[in-house]
Design a protein around this motif. Structure first.
Motif, PDB file in Angstrom:
ATOM      1  N   VAL A  10       0.873  -1.176   0.000  1.00 42.90           N
ATOM      2  CA  VAL A  10       0.000   0.000   0.000  1.00 42.90           C
ATOM      3  C   VAL A  10       0.913   1.230   0.000  1.00 42.90           C
ATOM      4  CG1 VAL A  10      -1.824   1.266   1.179  1.00 42.90           C
ATOM      5  CG2 VAL A  10      -1.809  -1.236   1.249  1.00 42.90           C
ATOM      6  N   ILE A  11       0.727   2.064  -1.022  1.00 42.36           N
ATOM      7  CA  ILE A  11       1.586   3.240  -1.198  1.00 42.36           C
ATOM      8  C   ILE A  11       0.776   4.489  -0.837  1.00 42.36           C
ATOM      9  CG2 ILE A  11       2.990   4.568  -2.840  1.00 42.36           C
ATOM     10  CD1 ILE A  11       3.035   1.925  -4.587  1.00 42.36           C
ATOM     11  N   ALA A  12       1.290   5.276   0.098  1.00 40.24           N
ATOM     12  CA  ALA A  12       0.598   6.486   0.550  1.00 40.24           C
ATOM     13  C   ALA A  12       1.176   7.687  -0.165  1.00 40.24           C
ATOM     14  CB  ALA A  12       0.758   6.643   2.062  1.00 40.24           C
ATOM     15  N   GLY A  13       0.476   8.204  -1.180  1.00 41.38           N
ATOM     16  CA  GLY A  13       0.942   9.360  -1.941  1.00 41.38           C
ATOM     17  C   GLY A  13       1.240   8.972  -3.380  1.00 41.38           C
ATOM     18  N   GLY A  14       0.464   9.553  -4.309  1.00 37.06           N
ATOM     19  CA  GLY A  14       0.609   9.208  -5.730  1.00 37.06           C
ATOM     20  C   GLY A  14       1.328  10.286  -6.504  1.00 37.06           C
ATOM     21  N   SER A  43       4.012  -3.120  -9.488  1.00 40.34           N
ATOM     22  CA  SER A  43       2.897  -3.866 -10.087  1.00 40.34           C
ATOM     23  C   SER A  43       3.322  -4.625 -11.346  1.00 40.34           C
ATOM     24  CB  SER A  43       1.722  -2.931 -10.396  1.00 40.34           C
ATOM     25  OG  SER A  43       2.098  -1.991 -11.385  1.00 40.34           O
ATOM     26  N   ALA A  44       4.569  -4.463 -11.755  1.00 38.91           N
ATOM     27  CA  ALA A  44       5.056  -5.240 -12.907  1.00 38.91           C
ATOM     28  C   ALA A  44       5.065  -6.735 -12.577  1.00 38.91           C
ATOM     29  CB  ALA A  44       6.454  -4.779 -13.299  1.00 38.91           C
ATOM     30  N   ASP A  45       5.119  -7.059 -11.298  1.00 45.84           N
ATOM     31  CA  ASP A  45       5.018  -8.458 -10.867  1.00 45.84           C
ATOM     32  C   ASP A  45       3.539  -8.777 -10.674  1.00 45.84           C
ATOM     33  OD1 ASP A  45       4.884 -10.841  -9.531  1.00 45.84           O
ATOM     34  OD2 ASP A  45       6.266 -10.282  -7.911  1.00 45.84           O
ATOM     35  N   ALA A  46       3.007  -9.572 -11.582  1.00 48.09           N
ATOM     36  CA  ALA A  46       1.555  -9.833 -11.571  1.00 48.09           C
ATOM     37  C   ALA A  46       1.113 -10.609 -10.332  1.00 48.09           C
ATOM     38  CB  ALA A  46       1.171 -10.588 -12.847  1.00 48.09           C
ATOM     39  N   SER A  47       2.059 -11.171  -9.596  1.00 48.02           N
ATOM     40  CA  SER A  47       1.654 -11.977  -8.435  1.00 48.02           C
ATOM     41  C   SER A  47       1.439 -11.132  -7.174  1.00 48.02           C
ATOM     42  CB  SER A  47       2.706 -13.055  -8.164  1.00 48.02           C
ATOM     43  OG  SER A  47       3.861 -12.457  -7.622  1.00 48.02           O
ATOM     44  N   VAL A  48       1.723  -9.829  -7.241  1.00 52.97           N
ATOM     45  CA  VAL A  48       1.473  -8.996  -6.050  1.00 52.97           C
ATOM     46  C   VAL A  48       0.355  -7.992  -6.340  1.00 52.97           C
ATOM     47  CG1 VAL A  48       3.841  -9.183  -5.193  1.00 52.97           C
ATOM     48  CG2 VAL A  48       3.216  -7.232  -6.616  1.00 52.97           C
ATOM     49  N   ARG A  49      -0.388  -7.625  -5.300  1.00 54.94           N
ATOM     50  CA  ARG A  49      -1.444  -6.604  -5.450  1.00 54.94           C
ATOM     51  C   ARG A  49      -0.937  -5.297  -4.859  1.00 54.94           C
ATOM     52  NH1 ARG A  49      -7.055  -6.896  -3.621  1.00 54.94           N
ATOM     53  NH2 ARG A  49      -7.556  -5.803  -5.544  1.00 54.94           N
ATOM     54  N   VAL A  50      -1.121  -4.210  -5.614  1.00 55.02           N
ATOM     55  CA  VAL A  50      -0.584  -2.910  -5.216  1.00 55.02           C
ATOM     56  C   VAL A  50      -1.722  -1.892  -5.155  1.00 55.02           C
ATOM     57  CG1 VAL A  50       1.023  -1.055  -5.861  1.00 55.02           C
ATOM     58  CG2 VAL A  50       1.618  -3.441  -6.363  1.00 55.02           C
ATOM     59  N   LEU A  51      -1.727  -1.099  -4.094  1.00 59.00           N
ATOM     60  CA  LEU A  51      -2.713  -0.014  -3.963  1.00 59.00           C
ATOM     61  C   LEU A  51      -1.969   1.319  -3.868  1.00 59.00           C
ATOM     62  CD1 LEU A  51      -5.606   1.107  -3.393  1.00 59.00           C
ATOM     63  CD2 LEU A  51      -5.169   0.642  -0.961  1.00 59.00           C
ATOM     64  N   LEU A  52      -2.358   2.269  -4.721  1.00 60.20           N
ATOM     65  CA  LEU A  52      -1.773   3.618  -4.693  1.00 60.20           C
ATOM     66  C   LEU A  52      -2.856   4.594  -4.239  1.00 60.20           C
ATOM     67  CD1 LEU A  52       0.684   5.459  -5.427  1.00 60.20           C
ATOM     68  CD2 LEU A  52      -0.340   5.725  -7.691  1.00 60.20           C
ATOM     69  N   VAL A  67      -4.465  -1.045  -8.085  1.00 58.85           N
ATOM     70  CA  VAL A  67      -5.629  -0.198  -7.829  1.00 58.85           C
ATOM     71  C   VAL A  67      -5.111   1.207  -7.496  1.00 58.85           C
ATOM     72  CG1 VAL A  67      -7.643   0.195  -6.334  1.00 58.85           C
ATOM     73  CG2 VAL A  67      -6.987  -2.147  -6.956  1.00 58.85           C
ATOM     74  N   VAL A  68      -5.655   2.220  -8.187  1.00 57.49           N
ATOM     75  CA  VAL A  68      -5.266   3.609  -7.935  1.00 57.49           C
ATOM     76  C   VAL A  68      -6.494   4.354  -7.436  1.00 57.49           C
ATOM     77  CG1 VAL A  68      -4.356   5.731  -8.959  1.00 57.49           C
ATOM     78  CG2 VAL A  68      -3.579   3.501  -9.805  1.00 57.49           C
ATOM     79  N   LYS A  69      -6.368   4.993  -6.275  1.00 56.73           N
ATOM     80  CA  LYS A  69      -7.502   5.747  -5.737  1.00 56.73           C
ATOM     81  C   LYS A  69      -7.114   7.212  -5.596  1.00 56.73           C
ATOM     82  CE  LYS A  69     -10.453   2.706  -3.537  1.00 56.73           C
ATOM     83  NZ  LYS A  69     -11.561   2.994  -2.651  1.00 56.73           N
ATOM     84  N   THR A  70      -7.902   8.104  -6.169  1.00 56.61           N
ATOM     85  CA  THR A  70      -7.702   9.536  -5.953  1.00 56.61           C
ATOM     86  C   THR A  70      -8.729  10.011  -4.923  1.00 56.61           C
ATOM     87  OG1 THR A  70      -9.078   9.924  -7.883  1.00 56.61           O
ATOM     88  CG2 THR A  70      -6.706  10.057  -8.224  1.00 56.61           C
ATOM     89  N   GLY A  71      -8.528  11.208  -4.408  1.00 55.61           N
ATOM     90  CA  GLY A  71      -9.436  11.717  -3.374  1.00 55.61           C
ATOM     91  C   GLY A  71      -9.361  10.894  -2.096  1.00 55.61           C
TER      92      GLY A  71
END
Ligand SMILES: Cc1cc2nc3c(=O)[nH]c(=O)nc-3n(C[C@H](O)[C@H](O)[C@H](O)COP(=O)(O)OP(=O)(O)OC[C@H]3O[C@@H](n4cnc5c(N)ncnc54)[C@H](O)[C@@H]3O)c2cc1C
Length: 537
Positions: A11-15, A27-36, A215-219
């Motif tokens: 989970v990345i805090a700050g886009g 996220s280039a590694d398809a086996s991990v899930r990344v949230l921005l 997954v990228v979330k704004t706001g």
């Protein structure tokens, strides 16, 4: 009660700049899930992508509207501190000037600050990996990376005149400020691709957006890092009034910039106990260095009135010429709209004893481009700014209270050190000399300095610098990397004393670099992404 909203590996805090690099690489590694998670908006507005749109972006909804605490050494002023609040962060609103600093910057990180692995020789491969330079190649430049770097399509005649004036002043012509030698004057390369902005959001995030594991979330305003028995386990956000919680199976990565990252740590109870107590936040993990060591370049602008109607600010008005420029840009990707406005500049010595240049200049064939900088009659203005590259003053960022929507208390402490003041004066003095050279002088009708008051004596210069110094938008250092008690992250970018938590952005620079700060931040995030992947094995 926070709503549980899913589980991710990272989970990345700050886009912003660093966050987009990290999201793209991890996220280039398809086996991990990344949230921005990004507090600001998407980067769709055309002003973000048309280079000349820079002139519209230092005020308005794509920046946070931060203002400093009253500056003791700058006539008590509260100085506006624009910082990106949008996908791509600063990289979506910046002037796109592409510079990296000098080898000594990184050798100093390694030798003086104990950042093993960060010497110039060691970080070079990440600069090269990130870069797609359209003109330069060889050991110091990349041509295949995600961050496109180009020459200006049609530099303004005034910018060319400035480059000649710099040479008349005594600076050598330099066609590559990121090559073997930084010293000299020339036209800047910029982070543009086919005359459009190439931020980290464009270069790294956009190609990854279709991946199912990202997954990228704004706001999404990050409220805090959730910790459990010394380990970061997730992030809590506020999204449209709702509190949400995301789990990080492997790591939480804070990448909210030099003001946002210390604030998030402090909101999470990670920081100097005295600062946390004052803000009414319970201490989870005492780490006194959080929010300390703030450094920025203190910029001084001189605005000039020209003898003829030619500067780029004439396109601010809805004239036929503006419509023609828009058509030219739309059809051919050329003309004034393809310019980032900050076209020329260079590096010089305020102190000849220094091993590398300690002053930087930016020349704009326009006036009133950035919020708060004086304008003159439209079509008749240009601007030269300068700053001291290695300031000794140190400031602070302190969380204002437990409410995440409150701006932090930011004290850059500009010019607290007399040497910074002296070198800033020298930068202004040299700026005036350059503008007085034969190639520039005939264009200049009047100089606008210090509100029309004469600036002749040392005291006049000092009063000008203290009265007009402002941010160069390069805050760094508030979650400094190192091995001392004052540092916040280790040279592997892990937060000292906690597991599962890193900071990866401009805030980890132990000392500000001798240049603009975007390319160095991209390098940090490239390196950080490798560390994260390696440490997961
Ligand atoms: C106006 C301007 C002009 C500049 N010009 C240049 C230039 O010409 N050349 C150059 O090299 N550099 C320039 N810079 C500097 C460069 O853009 C920055 O050094 C770089 O963007 C820093 O990257 P970062 O990832 O550390 O932070 P940022 O890019 O600022 O990213 C941080 C992100 O985190 C988000 N965030 C913060 N707090 C939270 C929270 N609580 N929750 C969720 N999200 C949060 C922010 O909205 C932002 O998007 C400029 C910067 C600005 C602002």
């Amino acid at each position: 009660m926070a709503q549980q909203d899913g589980s991710f590996d990272y989970v990345i805090a700050g886009g912003g700049t660093a966050g987009c690099v990290l999201a793209g690489r991890l996220s280039a590694d398809a086996s991990v899930r990344v949230l921005l998670l990004e507090a600001g908006r998407p980067d769709r507005h055309p002003f973000i992508h048309v280079p000349a749109g820079f002139a519209k972006l230092t005020a308005g909804p794509y920046q946070w509207g931060f203002v400093s605490e009253p500056q003791e050494h700058c006539a008590g002023r509260r100085i506006p501190l624009a910082q990106g609040k949008v996908i791509g962060g600063g990289g979506s609103i910046n002037a796109q000037v592409f510079t990296r600093g000098v080898a000594q910057d990184y050798d100093d990180w390694a030798d003086v600050h104990g950042c093993e692995g960060w010497s110039a020789k060691e970080v070079r491969r990440y600069f090269v990996r990130s870069e797609r330079n359209e003109r330069l190649s060889g050991p110091l430049h990349g041509t295949e990376g995600p961050l496109s770097v180009s020459d200006l399509v049609n530099p303004h005649p005034l910018s060319k005149a400035f480059v000649r004036a710099g040479q008349e002043f005594g600076l050598p012509y330099n066609s590559d400020f990121n090559g073997a030698e930084q010293y000299g004057v020339g036209l800047y390369q910029t982070t543009t691709r086919h005359s459009r902005r190439c931020s980290a959001a464009v270069g790294y995030l956009r190609p990854a957006r279709g991946r199912e594991n990202l997954v990228v979330k704004t706001g999404a305003l990050v409220r805090r890092v959730v910790t459990d028995h010394g380990r970061a386990t997730g992030i809590e956000t506020v999204e449209g009034g709702t509190t949400r919680r995301y789990t990080a199976r492997r790591e939480v990565i804070v990448a909210a910039g030099a003001f946002g990252s210390p604030k998030i740590l402090q909101l999470s109870g990670i920081g100097d106990p005295a600062d946390l107590k004052q803000a009414g936040i319970e201490v989870v993990h005492a780490l006194p260095g959080v929010g300390k060591n703030l450094q920025d370049h203190c910029d001084l602008d001189i605005v000039y009135e020209l003898t003829s109607y030619q500067s780029m600010d004439r396109y601010e008005r809805p004239l036929p010429a503006t419509a023609a420029a828009a058509v030219q840009y739309a059809a051919f990707r050329r003309g004034p709209m393809a310019s980032t406005v900050v076209e020329a500049g260079g590096f010089a010595y305020g102190n000849e004893q220094e091993p590398t240049p300690d002053l930087q200049f930016h020349f704009l064939p326009a006036a009133g481009v950035e919020a708060g900088i004086a304008a003159v009659r439209r079509g008749y203005g240009c601007t030269l700014n300068s700053y001291f590259l290695r300031p000794r003053s140190r400031g602070t960022v302190r969380v204002a209270g437990p409410d995440p929507s409150r701006a932090p208390l930011i004290d850059p402490n500009y010019l607290a050190d007399d040497h910074d003041l002296e070198m800033s004066v020298e930068g202004v003095r040299q700026s005036r000399e350059i503008m007085g050279q034969p190639s520039m002088a005939p264009h200049i009708k009047a100089e606008h300095l210090a509100g029309g008051r004469p600036v002749r004596t040392k005291d006049d210069y000092i009063a000008f610098v203290r009265g007009h110094g402002r941010t160069a938008y390069h805050p760094v250092g508030t979650c400094a990397m190192g091995v001392s008690d004052a540092s916040v992250v280790s040279p592997r970018l892990r937060v000292h004393g906690l597991r599962g938590l890193r900071v990866v952005d401009s805030s980890v620079m132990p000392r500000i670099v001798s240049s603009n700060t975007q390319a160095p931040t991209v390098m940090i995030a490239e390196y950080g992404s490798d560390m994260i992947v390696e440490d997961a094995r």
